[in-house]
Motif scaffolding. Sequence first.
Motif, short mmCIF file in Angstrom:
data_model
loop_
_atom_site.label_atom_id
_atom_site.label_comp_id
_atom_site.label_asym_id
_atom_site.label_seq_id
_atom_site.Cartn_x
_atom_site.Cartn_y
_atom_site.Cartn_z
N ASP A 80 -5.44 44.98 45.38
CA ASP A 80 -4.52 43.87 45.16
C ASP A 80 -4.69 42.74 46.17
OD1 ASP A 80 -3.25 44.96 42.85
OD2 ASP A 80 -2.23 46.38 44.16
N THR A 96 -6.93 38.35 42.28
CA THR A 96 -7.02 39.64 42.96
C THR A 96 -8.22 40.45 42.48
OG1 THR A 96 -5.64 40.85 41.38
CG2 THR A 96 -4.51 39.68 43.17
N ARG A 98 -8.30 43.57 41.67
CA ARG A 98 -7.94 44.38 40.50
C ARG A 98 -8.05 43.58 39.21
NH1 ARG A 98 -4.94 48.89 40.35
NH2 ARG A 98 -4.10 48.48 42.44
N ARG A 99 -7.57 42.35 39.23
CA ARG A 99 -7.59 41.53 38.02
C ARG A 99 -9.02 41.12 37.65
NH1 ARG A 99 -3.64 43.61 35.79
NH2 ARG A 99 -1.72 43.49 36.98
#
Length: 456
Positions: A80, A96, A98-99
């Motif tokens: 994150d 981020t 993760r994204r």
Amino acid sequence: MTPEQRLERAVRRVQADARVPALSVALHRADRSLWTCTVGTSGHPRALDAQSRFRIGSVTKTFTAVLVMQARDDGLLDLDDPIATHLDVPSHGTATIRRLLSHTAGFQREPYGDVWDLLVAPDDAALLADLAKAERVLPNNRRYHYSNLGLAVLGQLVAKLRGGTWASVLHEQILEPLGLTSTTVEPTGDAVVGYLVDTYSDAARPEPQLDMGGAAPAAQLWSTAGDMARWAAFLAGPELVDPGALVLAPETLDEMRWPQTTTDETLWSGGFGLGLILAPQGRRVMHVGHDGAMPGFLAGVYGRRGGEGNPGALGAAVLASSGTATEINDLVHELLALAVEADPAEVRAWSPGRAAPPAYRSVLGPWWSEGFAHVFSWHDGALQSRGADAPADRPPSIFRPLPDQPDVLRTISGREAGELLRLTRDADGRVVRMHWATYRFTRVQETFDGVPVSEG
């Protein structure tokens, strides 16, 4: 017809129907030797064989994703974290990790510029500098939007954190430990020619090959079907392919395979995890991996999770020297299904094991909560729970005692994963009540205020 003959027939049918100049296929499984099949010609004097290399395109992204997860497990990053925490970027630094892994950061699809028109890709420095000109076409976490740029940026991030190039880190962290000796960043003398096959005739023309430069972490690699079948098997069953967890812990692969987004909000037939495509097959069977496409080449690399007859570490790779033979996208899934249908794994005989420890024997059997029956049992050295009416193929919840707290157990998988199970004992030490995720469990069916329903 033998299982191998059925597999080969499926491959030959697709090669002929889709008009693929060269098709190379491999199937990896824990209980058999590697199966390979090649059909067609390489496009040059060297004959097509199992050592012929194809460009695998976006399958490269799965390698970059594993490098990211390795860095996370080594404490070099948090999923994150905004990318600006680790990279000096001129724009979009709030995206981020993760994204970016799940294609939900909203990055435009390609690096800035007309890469596919000019066939010139930016180098490492230009890729990051050009983020100032690139768009966030969607807000962060709004929806799935596939982005080569996003994965390329993650590759540059990993290279910086490890103090090398993406290519060198890839070799040291994945290719060498897993023995993927036929997977390379550049084409070799074994590389086949990639073609565009004419739709209206039998003509075929070689496609130009683009060095992806700074975007290499998204689509650069070349490989054999055998190497890619092993890679697919690793993605599905790392505990068998990499038993020493030299590359990645099985729990981290579990995390990568957990859906982060659906790829079509109106058709929930596929999703994306952390760098992995998730393709549900029904009856709790999931294929995990990635497709790949580059000029003149298509690839499908998937491993199979779950399902009857699955021997474990079951992976398939289909590599084609045609940029338009999309039938191969279905072939890889067909081969995985056919493998367990035509040649299922042997059924292992059950044999008696150890009894439950004395401290947990009074837990075994039926319990009631919220009006529903649950059955607690002891198998494979762990306390387990299943709903009394749960489908047979639904995995149980499994519990592990907390250190020095045998009456407090953590749910490590299944329903209510992560939640605590607390045991309450009577004066004789028998468990008479439990609380799981704070819900009360009793030996008889009770209302929420604790009255047995049998009393009326």
